[in-house]
Motif scaffolding. Structure first.
Motif, PDB file in Angstrom:
ATOM      1  N   UNK A 144     -19.305 -12.585  -6.933  1.00  0.00           N
ATOM      2  CA  UNK A 144     -18.036 -12.445  -6.342  1.00  0.00           C
ATOM      3  C   UNK A 144     -18.117 -13.728  -5.114  1.00  0.00           C
ATOM      4  N   UNK A 145     -19.093 -13.966  -4.360  1.00  0.00           N
ATOM      5  CA  UNK A 145     -19.408 -15.016  -3.530  1.00  0.00           C
ATOM      6  C   UNK A 145     -19.233 -16.345  -4.205  1.00  0.00           C
ATOM      7  N   UNK A 146     -19.807 -16.615  -5.177  1.00  0.00           N
ATOM      8  CA  UNK A 146     -19.747 -17.923  -6.255  1.00  0.00           C
ATOM      9  C   UNK A 146     -18.139 -17.989  -6.464  1.00  0.00           C
TER      10      UNK A 146
ATOM     11  N   UNK B 266     -13.215 -20.888  -5.895  1.00  0.00           N
ATOM     12  CA  UNK B 266     -11.547 -20.808  -5.618  1.00  0.00           C
ATOM     13  C   UNK B 266     -11.178 -21.678  -4.331  1.00  0.00           C
ATOM     14  N   UNK B 267     -12.170 -21.513  -3.080  1.00  0.00           N
ATOM     15  CA  UNK B 267     -11.736 -22.187  -1.895  1.00  0.00           C
ATOM     16  C   UNK B 267     -11.946 -23.758  -1.971  1.00  0.00           C
TER      17      UNK B 267
ATOM     18  N   UNK C 242      -4.703 -25.610   5.673  1.00  0.00           N
ATOM     19  CA  UNK C 242      -3.693 -24.568   6.211  1.00  0.00           C
ATOM     20  C   UNK C 242      -3.372 -23.657   5.166  1.00  0.00           C
ATOM     21  N   UNK C 243      -3.837 -23.949   3.884  1.00  0.00           N
ATOM     22  CA  UNK C 243      -3.936 -22.630   2.826  1.00  0.00           C
ATOM     23  C   UNK C 243      -4.443 -21.466   3.305  1.00  0.00           C
ATOM     24  N   UNK C 244      -3.768 -20.367   2.960  1.00  0.00           N
ATOM     25  CA  UNK C 244      -4.168 -18.990   3.520  1.00  0.00           C
ATOM     26  C   UNK C 244      -5.227 -18.400   2.842  1.00  0.00           C
ATOM     27  N   UNK C 245      -6.173 -17.583   3.453  1.00  0.00           N
ATOM     28  CA  UNK C 245      -7.458 -16.845   2.948  1.00  0.00           C
ATOM     29  C   UNK C 245      -6.791 -16.218   1.662  1.00  0.00           C
TER      30      UNK C 245
ATOM     31  N   UNK D 142      -6.875 -16.438  -5.986  1.00  0.00           N
ATOM     32  CA  UNK D 142      -7.459 -17.223  -6.960  1.00  0.00           C
ATOM     33  C   UNK D 142      -9.106 -16.829  -7.559  1.00  0.00           C
ATOM     34  N   UNK D 143      -9.829 -16.316  -6.502  1.00  0.00           N
ATOM     35  CA  UNK D 143     -11.147 -15.615  -6.727  1.00  0.00           C
ATOM     36  C   UNK D 143     -11.000 -14.513  -7.586  1.00  0.00           C
ATOM     37  N   UNK D 144     -10.026 -13.681  -7.844  1.00  0.00           N
ATOM     38  CA  UNK D 144      -9.681 -12.230  -8.363  1.00  0.00           C
ATOM     39  C   UNK D 144     -10.621 -11.308  -7.724  1.00  0.00           C
ATOM     40  N   UNK D 145     -10.601 -11.402  -6.210  1.00  0.00           N
ATOM     41  CA  UNK D 145     -11.191 -10.451  -5.241  1.00  0.00           C
ATOM     42  C   UNK D 145     -10.067 -10.066  -4.343  1.00  0.00           C
ATOM     43  N   UNK D 146     -10.402  -8.801  -3.805  1.00  0.00           N
ATOM     44  CA  UNK D 146      -9.635  -8.399  -2.780  1.00  0.00           C
ATOM     45  C   UNK D 146      -9.941  -9.014  -1.563  1.00  0.00           C
ATOM     46  N   UNK D 147      -8.991  -8.888  -0.462  1.00  0.00           N
ATOM     47  CA  UNK D 147      -9.258  -9.726   1.025  1.00  0.00           C
ATOM     48  C   UNK D 147     -10.394  -8.956   1.556  1.00  0.00           C
TER      49      UNK D 147
END
Length: 207
Positions: free
Chosen positions: A16-18, A23-24, A34-37, A43-48
């Motif tokens: 998940x971290x990778x 994605x970041x 300015x792109x939101x978290x 993009x990473x396919x994980x939840x906030x």
């Protein structure tokens, strides 16, 4: 008391971290800081919640996202200062900074501290400014740098360079190299003994 044995990081947490960092790099590289978290999480396919578990604040994510660029910037500064030819060191440092900024809108924004949460990058910027000042002093002594160059000219150059972020990514690197070549020629002393360096090929920016 028996000391606690640290638990190994689970493989899914590492994955998940990778994915978050990959994605970041894409999101901030394309859209800037300015792109939101939430877009990074999507993009990473994980939840906030997963994103914030790994990176509690946006500045934490930015530091990890651009760690490679920051190392590259520090290396460029070190190599330029170690160059026995001050003018060559001065030139290559400008070229390398432009290259790093062209590669990522987010890194360029962070380096220029256009975003409040990017202040950790201030040390990188100040280190680079000091290096340029020292290289400029040495290069002026050789007669190859125009005598009226001031360090604020670097800020002006990098501010203008950010406009290249609006060019297509496929041609941005070539455009950046040509821009850097023009800048270096503008900084060359009129009395410099060597001839002007040929410009890199111009990228096709218009249809």
């Amino acid at each position: 008391m028996t000391p606690e044995v640290p638990h190994p990081v689970r493989s899914d947490a590492r994955d998940n971290r990778a994915r978050i960092l990959e994605a970041a790099r894409t999101v901030f590289g394309e859209e800037g800081l300015g792109a939101p978290m939430r877009e990074v999480a999507r993009r990473a396919g994980v939840g906030p919640a997963t994103l914030y578990r790994h990176f509690p604040a946006k500045r934490d994510l930015l530091a990890e996202t651009f760690a490679e660029q920051r190392r590259a910037c520090r290396t460029a500064v070190r190599d330029a200062l170690a160059d026995p030819d001050p003018w060559h060191g001065f030139r290559t440092l400008i070229e390398r900074i432009c290259e790093l900024h062209a590669d990522s809108r987010g890194f360029a924004d962070a380096f220029m501290t256009a975003f409040p949460e990017a202040m950790d990058f201030a040390a990188d910027r100040e280190r680079t400014v000091r290096a340029v000042a020292e290289l400029a002093r040495r290069a002026r002594e050789t007669g190859r740098l125009r005598p009226d160059f001031v360090v604020d000219d670097l800020v002006l150059v990098l501010t203008a360079h950010r406009g290249l972020q609006d060019t297509p990514r496929a041609t941005r690197a070539a455009a950046s190299r040509r821009y850097a070549a023009y800048v270096i020629e503008a900084f060359r002393a009129a009395s410099a003994p060597e001839a002007a360096t040929p410009l890199p090929p111009a990228p096709r920016l218009s249809t």
